[in-house]
Design a protein around this motif. Structure first.
Motif, PDB file in Angstrom:
ATOM      1  N   TRP A  42      -5.726  -4.299  -4.803  1.00 28.95           N
ATOM      2  CA  TRP A  42      -4.431  -4.367  -5.487  1.00 28.95           C
ATOM      3  C   TRP A  42      -3.713  -5.696  -5.227  1.00 28.95           C
ATOM      4  N   SER A 144      -2.319   5.752  -7.989  1.00 28.20           N
ATOM      5  CA  SER A 144      -1.299   5.253  -8.931  1.00 28.20           C
ATOM      6  C   SER A 144      -0.468   4.128  -8.339  1.00 28.20           C
ATOM      7  N   TRP A 145      -0.043   4.268  -7.068  1.00 27.42           N
ATOM      8  CA  TRP A 145       0.766   3.216  -6.448  1.00 27.42           C
ATOM      9  C   TRP A 145      -0.002   1.898  -6.390  1.00 27.42           C
ATOM     10  N   ALA A 146      -1.321   1.954  -6.144  1.00 25.52           N
ATOM     11  CA  ALA A 146      -2.146   0.747  -6.059  1.00 25.52           C
ATOM     12  C   ALA A 146      -2.324   0.122  -7.442  1.00 25.52           C
ATOM     13  N   ILE A 148      -0.161   0.288  -9.976  1.00 20.34           N
ATOM     14  CA  ILE A 148       1.121  -0.343 -10.328  1.00 20.34           C
ATOM     15  C   ILE A 148       1.306  -1.627  -9.522  1.00 20.34           C
ATOM     16  N   THR A 149       1.029  -1.548  -8.237  1.00 21.52           N
ATOM     17  CA  THR A 149       1.146  -2.730  -7.376  1.00 21.52           C
ATOM     18  C   THR A 149       0.224  -3.838  -7.864  1.00 21.52           C
TER      19      THR A 149
END
Length: 184
Positions: A42, A144-146, A148-149
């Motif tokens: 990421w 999901s967080w990765a 977006i990041t």
């Protein structure tokens, strides 16, 4: 060839010096790529974004046609000597990034050198690279967080490195490197 479009020996030497300096950074980024993709894919946009530097610095200093592409290719050759496993990627990146930077400058007929112009090319590069790496590194398989990041860093990485390149190029201009080389 008209004298306005010709690159003098002095311009070529400035591009070569910038190419060597940024090529060393590019070679280090090549080795760092292996670690980042294995541990924090990421964050790859920060590593890949560093490859905007040759063209940004060259255009900020010299402000002539073809200096971005030339400096990118020279940097890619230096980086390839340090990380030969990435030679074709370095050269492809040089042509892509240098071509985009030259294209944006050509749209203004090489007459507009404000920071906004440099950031336009950075955002274009960031968007293209973020999309390409998304599929190549299977970013969709990450949490999901990765994802977006990754998208944020993928687009902003080249923008941050562009700001660094503008600062370096401005420092070189202020030091007199460009005296007699560039157009306003």
């Amino acid at each position: 060839m008209s004298s306005a479009s010709r690159l003098s020996t002095r311009v070529l030497l400035v591009c070569a010096a910038i190419g060597v300096g940024t090529g060393i950074l590019g070679g280090a980024a090549g080795w760092l790529t292996l670690v980042v993709l294995a541990t924090a894919p990421w964050a790859y946009g920060l590593v890949l974004g560093s490859h905007v530097l040759p063209g940004i610095i060259a255009q900020q200093v010299v402000r002539r046609p073809w200096v971005a592409l030339l400096t990118h290719v020279l940097a890619a050759l230096v980086a390839s000597a340090m990380a030969p496993q990435w030679t074709f990627r370095f050269l492809g990146t040089a042509i892509l990034f240098g071509g985009i930077q030259e294209g944006v400058a050509a749209l203004t007929r090489y007459r507009v050198w404000g920071a906004v112009r440099f950031f336009v090319s950075a955002v274009i590069i960031g968007l293209l690279v973020a999309a390409a790496v998304w599929f190549a590194a299977d970013i969709g398989a990450l949490a999901s967080w990765a994802q977006i990041t990754y998208l944020v860093i993928g687009v902003l990485g080249p923008v941050v490195w562009t700001a660094v390149g503008i600062a370096i190029g401005s420092g070189l201009r202020d030091a007199g490197v460009a005296r007699g080389l560039s157009r306003r």
